[in-house]
Scaffold this active site. Sequence first.
Site, PDB file in Angstrom:
ATOM      1  CD  GLN A 154     -13.227 -17.349  59.241  1.00  0.00           C
ATOM      2  OE1 GLN A 154     -13.023 -16.307  59.835  1.00  0.00           O
ATOM      3  NE2 GLN A 154     -12.263 -18.026  58.653  1.00  0.00           N
ATOM      4  CB  CYS A 155     -21.277 -15.398  59.048  1.00  0.00           C
ATOM      5  SG  CYS A 155     -22.693 -14.386  59.502  1.00  0.00           S
ATOM      6  N   GLY A 156     -21.904 -16.063  62.144  1.00  0.00           N
ATOM      7  CA  GLY A 156     -22.820 -16.756  63.040  1.00  0.00           C
ATOM      8  C   GLY A 156     -24.015 -17.359  62.319  1.00  0.00           C
TER       9      GLY A 156
END
Length: 169
Positions: free
Chosen positions: A42-44
């Site tokens: 769920q990281c950019g």
Amino acid sequence: MASQSSKPQSIYDFTVKDAKGNDVDLSIYKGKVLIIVNVASQCGLTNSNYTDLTEIYKKYKDQGLEILAFPCNQFGGQEPGSIEEIQNMVCTRFKAEYPIFDKVDVNGDNAAPLYKFLKSSKGGFFGDSIKWNFSKFLVDKEGNVVDRYSPTTTPASMEKDIKKLLGVA
């Protein structure tokens, strides 16, 4: 295998857990060039890194490249899922064919021994801590950590270094 009292000499002195909780002796990767990376769903940086990792793996796996991905929830809680959920996402969404290992801590008292070794091998500019998801370590065919890349360094931009270690023109 190194005894507990001796200092590890290479990543081959470590055993880690796979996604099913089984022990994996990293000496099985002798003779391979490795990218070891802490990952998060769920990281950019997730889409670009997983896409690039999959592409570079497909391009060089037959020449001896392996990618070892270690999920980590220490940065913004961006890897909260179970290992099954993580594997499903990575294999389905990004078509990853490289191994996803059990979730680890990369910093602090509970940091995985492998990550303590990686950081001590290549600290320097980065200091002793992993700063964020998708920090990458490049390991040569003898198990030596030869370089460390920041989370914003794309796997594609590592290609020249990977080719050099693989002996590919």
